[in-house]
Design a protein around this motif. Structure first.
Motif, PDB file in Angstrom:
ATOM      1  N   UNK A  84       0.805  -1.218   0.000  1.00 22.74           N
ATOM      2  CA  UNK A  84       0.000   0.000   0.000  1.00 22.74           C
ATOM      3  C   UNK A  84       0.845   1.278   0.000  1.00 22.74           C
ATOM      4  N   UNK A  85       1.777   1.396   0.936  1.00 22.90           N
ATOM      5  CA  UNK A  85       2.503   2.655   1.080  1.00 22.90           C
ATOM      6  C   UNK A  85       3.614   2.802   0.047  1.00 22.90           C
ATOM      7  N   UNK A  86       4.446   1.778  -0.107  1.00 28.21           N
ATOM      8  CA  UNK A  86       5.500   1.870  -1.118  1.00 28.21           C
ATOM      9  C   UNK A  86       4.891   2.027  -2.512  1.00 28.21           C
ATOM     10  N   UNK A  87       3.778   1.364  -2.747  1.00 31.03           N
ATOM     11  CA  UNK A  87       3.085   1.473  -4.032  1.00 31.03           C
ATOM     12  C   UNK A  87       2.623   2.907  -4.284  1.00 31.03           C
ATOM     13  N   UNK A  88       2.193   3.593  -3.227  1.00 36.53           N
ATOM     14  CA  UNK A  88       1.556   4.910  -3.360  1.00 36.53           C
ATOM     15  C   UNK A  88       2.539   6.071  -3.316  1.00 36.53           C
ATOM     16  N   UNK A  89       3.713   5.883  -2.741  1.00 36.59           N
ATOM     17  CA  UNK A  89       4.659   7.000  -2.571  1.00 36.59           C
ATOM     18  C   UNK A  89       5.007   7.706  -3.876  1.00 36.59           C
ATOM     19  N   UNK A  90       5.269   6.992  -4.982  1.00 31.77           N
ATOM     20  CA  UNK A  90       5.557   7.715  -6.229  1.00 31.77           C
ATOM     21  C   UNK A  90       4.392   8.603  -6.675  1.00 31.77           C
ATOM     22  N   UNK A  91       3.175   8.132  -6.476  1.00 30.61           N
ATOM     23  CA  UNK A  91       2.020   8.943  -6.845  1.00 30.61           C
ATOM     24  C   UNK A  91       1.949  10.208  -6.002  1.00 30.61           C
ATOM     25  N   UNK A  92       2.263  10.097  -4.718  1.00 33.12           N
ATOM     26  CA  UNK A  92       2.238  11.283  -3.850  1.00 33.12           C
ATOM     27  C   UNK A  92       3.256  12.326  -4.314  1.00 33.12           C
ATOM     28  N   UNK A  93       4.429  11.860  -4.721  1.00 34.75           N
ATOM     29  CA  UNK A  93       5.430  12.793  -5.234  1.00 34.75           C
ATOM     30  C   UNK A  93       4.923  13.481  -6.502  1.00 34.75           C
ATOM     31  N   UNK A  94       4.234  12.723  -7.368  1.00 35.70           N
ATOM     32  CA  UNK A  94       3.705  13.302  -8.603  1.00 35.70           C
ATOM     33  C   UNK A  94       2.541  14.246  -8.328  1.00 35.70           C
ATOM     34  N   UNK A  95       1.730  13.944  -7.323  1.00 29.19           N
ATOM     35  CA  UNK A  95       0.632  14.833  -6.936  1.00 29.19           C
ATOM     36  C   UNK A  95       1.178  16.199  -6.538  1.00 29.19           C
ATOM     37  N   UNK A  96       2.228  16.187  -5.711  1.00 33.06           N
ATOM     38  CA  UNK A  96       2.836  17.449  -5.277  1.00 33.06           C
ATOM     39  C   UNK A  96       3.518  18.172  -6.434  1.00 33.06           C
ATOM     40  N   UNK A  97       4.248  17.434  -7.250  1.00 33.08           N
ATOM     41  CA  UNK A  97       4.994  18.042  -8.353  1.00 33.08           C
ATOM     42  C   UNK A  97       4.069  18.742  -9.346  1.00 33.08           C
ATOM     43  N   UNK A  98       2.957  18.106  -9.671  1.00 31.99           N
ATOM     44  CA  UNK A  98       2.086  18.619 -10.726  1.00 31.99           C
ATOM     45  C   UNK A  98       0.888  19.405 -10.201  1.00 31.99           C
ATOM     46  N   UNK A 120      -6.960  -3.216   6.463  1.00 33.57           N
ATOM     47  CA  UNK A 120      -7.675  -1.977   6.760  1.00 33.57           C
ATOM     48  C   UNK A 120      -6.708  -0.920   7.292  1.00 33.57           C
ATOM     49  N   UNK A 121      -5.840  -1.310   8.208  1.00 29.42           N
ATOM     50  CA  UNK A 121      -4.844  -0.366   8.723  1.00 29.42           C
ATOM     51  C   UNK A 121      -3.944   0.144   7.604  1.00 29.42           C
ATOM     52  N   UNK A 122      -3.586  -0.745   6.688  1.00 33.30           N
ATOM     53  CA  UNK A 122      -2.733  -0.337   5.566  1.00 33.30           C
ATOM     54  C   UNK A 122      -3.460   0.663   4.674  1.00 33.30           C
ATOM     55  N   UNK A 123      -4.749   0.452   4.468  1.00 36.63           N
ATOM     56  CA  UNK A 123      -5.535   1.404   3.679  1.00 36.63           C
ATOM     57  C   UNK A 123      -5.580   2.764   4.343  1.00 36.63           C
ATOM     58  N   UNK A 124      -5.756   2.786   5.658  1.00 33.66           N
ATOM     59  CA  UNK A 124      -5.820   4.057   6.379  1.00 33.66           C
ATOM     60  C   UNK A 124      -4.469   4.778   6.343  1.00 33.66           C
ATOM     61  N   UNK A 125      -3.378   4.019   6.450  1.00 39.66           N
ATOM     62  CA  UNK A 125      -2.052   4.625   6.349  1.00 39.66           C
ATOM     63  C   UNK A 125      -1.835   5.209   4.955  1.00 39.66           C
ATOM     64  N   UNK A 126      -2.338   4.518   3.935  1.00 42.16           N
ATOM     65  CA  UNK A 126      -2.271   5.049   2.572  1.00 42.16           C
ATOM     66  C   UNK A 126      -3.045   6.361   2.463  1.00 42.16           C
ATOM     67  N   UNK A 127      -4.227   6.411   3.068  1.00 39.31           N
ATOM     68  CA  UNK A 127      -5.014   7.653   3.059  1.00 39.31           C
ATOM     69  C   UNK A 127      -4.216   8.801   3.676  1.00 39.31           C
ATOM     70  N   UNK A 128      -3.572   8.529   4.806  1.00 38.36           N
ATOM     71  CA  UNK A 128      -2.788   9.569   5.480  1.00 38.36           C
ATOM     72  C   UNK A 128      -1.640  10.041   4.594  1.00 38.36           C
ATOM     73  N   UNK A 129      -1.024   9.112   3.877  1.00 36.57           N
ATOM     74  CA  UNK A 129       0.079   9.460   2.991  1.00 36.57           C
ATOM     75  C   UNK A 129      -0.402  10.402   1.883  1.00 36.57           C
TER      76      UNK A 129
END
Length: 291
Positions: A84-98, A120-129
């Protein structure tokens, strides 16, 4: 421009269809663009690859104002954090960049219910990220999907039984993926909202596993029963179906949280209630399958 991830899945494909009907400019991220129907490929921009790939999301999010985010967790992942988190981190960087303005994501009920609730906890941590990027974010939070029953369609058709680790009489909400997609599309098309919030999607009623069996029996015209299995047997089944030890344990921890009432913690409101009943779903989705 709206970016749609997982556009060939049950939820993403319906989201995509609704957006196309509204004439929205759409870009999709697809590992295998050939799986998209011809009429879809003709009307969307396509970025080929995984939305866990930094180069892919960087290309896809350029010039986009809104993103539909869905992580189909890799059952072979070495950990829930990786899935969940490692998968999502690149997207978060792109969200901020663009400077993406809004993200609508698929998540789960039960924030704050317990420390360790597996997937479920992993999903919530992804939301926070995602929310930590400063983007306006709506996390659609769901209980168990009705469509998960399809994973046991063979057993239901051949033996008249489906299995799980939950108490047979425990009533909880359940929702149809098509309703989730419709709620997601509504938020994606509404460009007026700001801030961060959860959006519960609870289906129309609370049902137990025994209730599900009774409804399936009635719709299919033959007996269907629910068989509870020990949690150790459930874990073993997850391993047999290709999940890593960490991901199998994540499923066990999630089911333990559901047994403890995590899906019942969210009050049912008219706004959280979606229309498709389990009976309707059985008649329109389950029954037409070849048995």
């Amino acid at each position: 421009m709206i970016v749609v991830t997982a556009p060939t899945g049950q939820i993403g494909s319906r989201v995509l269809g609704t957006l196309l009907e509204r004439g929205e400019p759409i870009r999709v991220i697809a590992r295998d663009p050939a799986r998209l129907p011809d009429h879809v490929r003709e009307h969307v921009e396509i970025v080929k690859g995984s939305h866990s790939d930094a180069a892919v999301v960087d290309e896809a999010f350029a010039g986009a104002d809104t993103v539909f985010w869905l992580v189909a967790a890799d059952r072979r992942a070495e950990s829930l954090e990786a899935a969940y988190l490692d998968f999502t981190r690149p997207a978060c960087a792109a969200i901020e960049k663009h400077g993406v303005s809004r993200v609508v994501g698929i998540s789960a009920l039960g924030r704050g219910f317990a420390e360790n609730t597996g997937y479920l906890s992993a999903s919530h941590a992804m939301d926070d990220l995602i929310a930590g990027t400063g983007v306006a974010y709506r996390a659609l939070t769901m209980p168990t999907f009705m469509d998960n029953i399809l994973w046991q369609a063979g057993s239901i058709g051949e033996e008249g039984v489906f299995f799980g680790p939950l108490s047979g009489d425990l009533r909880a909400p359940t929702c149809a993926t098509r309703d989730i997609a419709d709620v997601a599309a509504g938020w994606l098309l509404d460009r007026s909202w700001q801030g961060v919030a959860d959006v519960p999607v609870l289906g129309p009623e609370d049902l137990s596993q025994n209730d599900l069996a009774e409804i399936m029996s009635d719709v299919l015209g033959r007996p269907v029963r629910y068989q509870r299995v020990p949690m150790d047997a459930f874990r073993a089944t997850q391993l047999e179906h290709g999940r890593s030890k960490a991901m199998a344990q994540g499923m066990v921890d999630m089911m333990a949280a559901k047994e403890a009432g995590i899906d019942n913690a969210e009050p049912r409101t008219p706004a959280a209630t979606t229309p498709t009943t389990f009976r309707q779903w059985c008649e329109e989705v389950l029954k037409p399958r070849e048995w």
